[in-house]
Design an enzyme around this catalytic site. Structure first.
Site, PDB file in Angstrom:
ATOM      1  N   LYS A  51       0.824  -1.206   0.000  1.00 55.91           N
ATOM      2  CA  LYS A  51       0.000   0.000   0.000  1.00 55.91           C
ATOM      3  C   LYS A  51       0.863   1.263   0.000  1.00 55.91           C
ATOM      4  CE  LYS A  51      -3.888  -2.220   2.362  1.00 55.91           C
ATOM      5  NZ  LYS A  51      -4.616  -2.377   3.634  1.00 55.91           N
ATOM      6  N   GLN A  93      -4.767  -1.449   9.719  1.00 60.67           N
ATOM      7  CA  GLN A  93      -4.607  -2.727   9.026  1.00 60.67           C
ATOM      8  C   GLN A  93      -5.221  -3.862   9.834  1.00 60.67           C
ATOM      9  OE1 GLN A  93      -3.263  -3.217   5.894  1.00 60.67           O
ATOM     10  NE2 GLN A  93      -3.955  -5.319   6.123  1.00 60.67           N
ATOM     11  N   ASP A  96     -10.949   3.215   3.977  1.00 63.29           N
ATOM     12  CA  ASP A  96     -11.342   1.820   3.791  1.00 63.29           C
ATOM     13  C   ASP A  96     -12.859   1.679   3.700  1.00 63.29           C
ATOM     14  OD1 ASP A  96      -9.361  -0.148   3.451  1.00 63.29           O
ATOM     15  OD2 ASP A  96      -8.730   0.000   5.539  1.00 63.29           O
TER      16      ASP A  96
END
Length: 286
Positions: free
Chosen positions: A53, A97, A120
């Site tokens: 990422k 995460q 997200d």
């Protein structure tokens, strides 16, 4: 053999477009998008995901910051970090995460992120807005990746008889709603569904997000169906497998995504797309 949908190639095209969009934004306000990624613990696979990422973020001109906390960090320490990033006006996107260590309340932690920086798309605020039909929210990255894959492959969702296998909060449920909003006729399947193969084998568009290696066999698939495989399982042999029994299904499908190389690269591309959109919105560029 049916066509393999190259998610990596499509993602690369999106990242090129995103890079130009970032350059255009920077000429207006002389600032770059900033993404903050938090990792708790020493999960080797999570570290690889975070590394990917960060690398892709830098490729498109997003400044990525990485915060690594110990496995035994307290919920309070993690929340304090999130709060500090929430109030930092230079930070446009925040990612925690997953998975988190078991002693941390995942839902509570994710909902500490301010919705405007939740790139997200996991917070209840963003999820609720999707289901209520609001236009002011951030799409969850993986479902958005699936929609973008379909659109860029054949742009044919409206009226499609579709089946989503898996009803998770962050993938299956929002994806089914997004498909419905685009005019698809959607049926969902979970572990309690009886005779799931009878339902899936009638779908023109089959999307699988169950997290179960080779769950979908040849008899689960309609002839010439478009198949998107989101599932990913690392077996004892170290190999990565999808939810679809690819070798036995590929010839029957009209097109199919591989695992790896399908939805994964697209999810990162959509995550970064969300980050740029958040940056533009926070700076009143859109």
């Amino acid at each position: 053999m049916s066509k393999i949908i190259n998610g990596k190639e499509i993602a690369e095209n999106i990242l090129k477009e995103l890079k130009e969009e970032v350059k255009a934004a920077e000429t207006q306000i002389s600032k770059s998008p900033q993404l903050s990624i938090i990792l708790v613990g020493d999960n080797s696979e999570s570290k690889i995901y975070v590394k990917n990422k960060i690398a892709r973020a830098k490729d498109v001109g997003i400044e990525a910051s990485f915060y690594e906390l110990p496995e035994d960090c307290s919920e309070g320490d993690l929340e304090f970090l999130i709060d500090s990033l929430n109030t930092d006006e230079d930070v446009n996107g925040i990612i925690v995460q997953l998975p988190l260590p078991k002693h941390l309340n995942e839902d509570k932690i994710l909902n500490k992120i301010t919705p405007e920086k939740d790139v997200d798309g996991f917070t209840d605020t963003n999820q609720d807005a999707l289901f209520k039909g609001s236009s002011d929210f951030i799409f969850p990255a993986t479902p958005l990746a699936v929609i973008e894959l379909i659109n860029r492959f054949d742009n044919d969702i409206n009226g499609k008889k579709s089946c989503v296998i898996g009803k998770s909060k962050i993938v299956g449920k929002p994806l089914a709603k997004m498909l419905e909003n685009l005019g698809a006729d959607v049926t969902t399947i979970d572990r309690d569904t009886k005779n799931p193969e009878d339902i899936s084998s009638s779908a023109d568009l089959l999307i699988v997000a169950a997290g179960s290696k080779h769950l979908v066999k040849e008899n689960w698939v309609k002839e010439d169906a478009l198949i998107i495989d989101i599932g990913i399982t690392k077996d004892n042999d170290g190999k990565i497998y999808g939810d679809v029994d690819f070798d036995n299904v590929v010839d029957k499908a009209r097109a199919i995504t591989p695992v790896p190389g399908g939805v994964g690269p697209m999810t990162i591309a959509m995550l970064l797309t969300n980050t740029v959109k958040a940056f533009e919105k926070q700076n009143k560029l859109i």
